[in-house]
Write a protein that holds these residues in place. Sequence first.
Motif, PDB file in Angstrom:
ATOM      1  N   VAL A  16    -123.327 -36.992 122.502  1.00 16.93           N
ATOM      2  CA  VAL A  16    -123.174 -38.170 121.651  1.00 16.93           C
ATOM      3  C   VAL A  16    -124.197 -39.210 122.126  1.00 16.93           C
ATOM      4  O   VAL A  16    -124.332 -39.435 123.329  1.00 16.93           O
ATOM      5  N   GLU A  31    -121.380 -44.034 121.872  1.00 13.00           N
ATOM      6  CA  GLU A  31    -120.196 -43.881 122.713  1.00 13.00           C
ATOM      7  C   GLU A  31    -119.636 -45.263 123.079  1.00 13.00           C
ATOM      8  O   GLU A  31    -118.421 -45.472 123.103  1.00 13.00           O
ATOM      9  N   THR A  62    -115.782 -34.735 120.249  1.00 11.70           N
ATOM     10  CA  THR A  62    -115.813 -35.555 121.466  1.00 11.70           C
ATOM     11  C   THR A  62    -115.280 -36.952 121.163  1.00 11.70           C
ATOM     12  O   THR A  62    -114.502 -37.520 121.931  1.00 11.70           O
ATOM     13  N   GLU A  68    -117.922 -49.916 129.435  1.00 16.67           N
ATOM     14  CA  GLU A  68    -118.200 -48.616 130.041  1.00 16.67           C
ATOM     15  C   GLU A  68    -117.247 -47.593 129.414  1.00 16.67           C
ATOM     16  O   GLU A  68    -116.032 -47.696 129.597  1.00 16.67           O
ATOM     17  N   GLU A  96    -116.921 -28.106 125.088  1.00 14.28           N
ATOM     18  CA  GLU A  96    -116.402 -29.475 125.114  1.00 14.28           C
ATOM     19  C   GLU A  96    -115.758 -29.792 126.463  1.00 14.28           C
ATOM     20  O   GLU A  96    -115.875 -30.905 126.986  1.00 14.28           O
ATOM     21  N   GLU A 114    -118.627 -30.184 129.019  1.00 16.81           N
ATOM     22  CA  GLU A 114    -119.330 -31.463 128.880  1.00 16.81           C
ATOM     23  C   GLU A 114    -118.498 -32.595 129.484  1.00 16.81           C
ATOM     24  O   GLU A 114    -119.013 -33.447 130.209  1.00 16.81           O
ATOM     25  N   LYS A 158    -119.394 -34.776 132.907  1.00 15.96           N
ATOM     26  CA  LYS A 158    -119.590 -36.220 132.808  1.00 15.96           C
ATOM     27  C   LYS A 158    -118.744 -36.953 133.849  1.00 15.96           C
ATOM     28  O   LYS A 158    -119.197 -37.898 134.489  1.00 15.96           O
TER      29      LYS A 158
END
Lengths: 248, 381
Positions: free
Chosen positions: A35, A40, A74, A182, B5, B8, B12
């Motif tokens: 993304v 985001e 997501t 954030e 997914e 990811e 992160k």
Amino acid sequence: MKILVGIKRVVDYNVRIRVLSDGSGVDTDGVKMSVNPFDEIALEEALRIRDAGNAEEVIVVSAGGDECQQQLRTGLAMGADRAIQIQTSADLQPLSTARAFLKIIEREDPGLVLLGKQAIDDDNSQTAQMLAALWDRPQATFASKLELDGQSATVTREVDAGLETIEVDLPAVISVDLRLNEPRFVKLPDIMKAKRKPLDVIPLEELGVAAEGNLEVGHYAPPPQREKGIMVEDAAQLVEELKNRGLI
Amino acid sequence: MDYPEIREAIAKLCKQFPGKYWQQLDREHAYPTEFVRTVAEAGYLSVMIPEEYGGSGLGLPAACAVLEEIQRSGCNGGACHAQVYTMGTLLRHGSKKQKEHYLPRVASGELRLQAFAVTEPASGTDTTRIRTRAVRDGNDYVVNGQKVFISRAEHSDLMILLVRTTPRDQVKKTTEGMSVLIVDLREAVGNGLTIKPIDTMMNHSSTELFIDNLRVPVENLIGEADKGFRYILDGMNAERILIASECIGDARFFIEKASSYATERVVFARPIGQNQGVQFPIAKAYAQTEAAALMVNHAAQLFEVGKPCGAEANMAKMLAAEAAWFAGDTCVQTFGGYGFAKEYDIERKFRETRLYQVAPISTNLILSHIATHVLNMPKSF
């Protein structure tokens, strides 16, 4: 109030971009996609507004091929309520994207549209501005702080000279900057829940928008290799060297 | 790759815990409490706990993806991987009451169930020779004995403990007469249980346990008494497959580091990776890793559908551990002197990944399993 958030699928910011040898574009084969980071942040802000009780629903929207459903998921895993894919195989230019988004706005009637200030792939930074103009509603770009107050929003913008605070009437289009918030981490149970949230697919043609464009890309080239530097003794020599190179 | 997914999202999250975080813990031999708490709270350690108990109810392949990505990102899942699978013994063989009592809090991360005590100073893989003894006394078992190389006992709330309830010379089959107990470490420490850390080559929180008249309530017995050996066996296959995934993650970490450094580092006016003497070992490490990953995936799929997977789990662990070790060695060689500098994280990962040719089972025992159980050659012991 509904909040509409735009989400673009882009090459992940950690990936070292490689230009295709024929200069026709950037190599995305097997490259990690994510993304757009600014989107985001826009979504995070929308979720915080909703969770504070100032909105009822957050809808994420993306224009692209079916692969962009991964980025929409997501967004749903982060907490958006539902998703809309504007289905197209074309690489949309900002004006077409803005036109398509406007059609979604007409269907959904959102009180606020939050977009990233730019996408990190083409760095156009145009869609939000064009969308506000087409919609004929106020815009506040590069937001680093956002406060809602009933029918208006107070937005602190990051501009070249520093910070600027403006007030816009809602509905409005707000594009967000890096320092606004954030974004949260996606939790595993939320990834599972996201699979069950609604994701509508609307073909671009059905919206009556053409994937035409007035921009033409000549070719892509990587930036030139950095040349080796030199060490200078003092400021005078620095000025001298810059002058020798015709830089000042 | 499967579960993009999940990969990811966990990758992160891991970015929040960069090399500097691990380097400091390594210097201080400290436990990565904040990392473990963050990963647990985000639900990545309860991936295999059924949804009815608060987990995600996903299978072993999803858990493999989580652990692989943790290792690939430079973090060390060794600090918490047992939270993913130790509960398997409880889940498959515990009573409804036990599961309802523990699993939801294990799923939320509130209870850490990541210590699994089998090995003893006098018995390693010859598990049936364990000497730790539990004798029934009213509503308690009274346990006496010693365990060694028990990871994370100081950083766990609950521990699965294998004990002898019937002496080895009084059972028909030596695999009988053992039982599995859940020990509440918060109560046990200082009341019959002493935990002593073992200083090791890497920061792995390994310990030695001294058990002296520790009382464990009978209600903490998992399944039936004397049948415990069977209960821990199927958990071992899951453990091997998951650790194999971690090795694949380590190997990918090393290969990504090595290939990108070899592309950037210029010596004699050209990137060192242009020299085949540098690039071939990295390419070989990649080929070995991809092959091992296929075996890990195969073993995980077999486990998932409930088919026998002992040989595959063993082979996956062996091949993945060797691939990680070769990739690590190649990475150190590619980086030259910098490979030894702590700030690059390579020497740390190099030390960490060496463990997996020894634990949870050593390569020789895997070879012996393949030789005697798959190829039907004579048993050597």
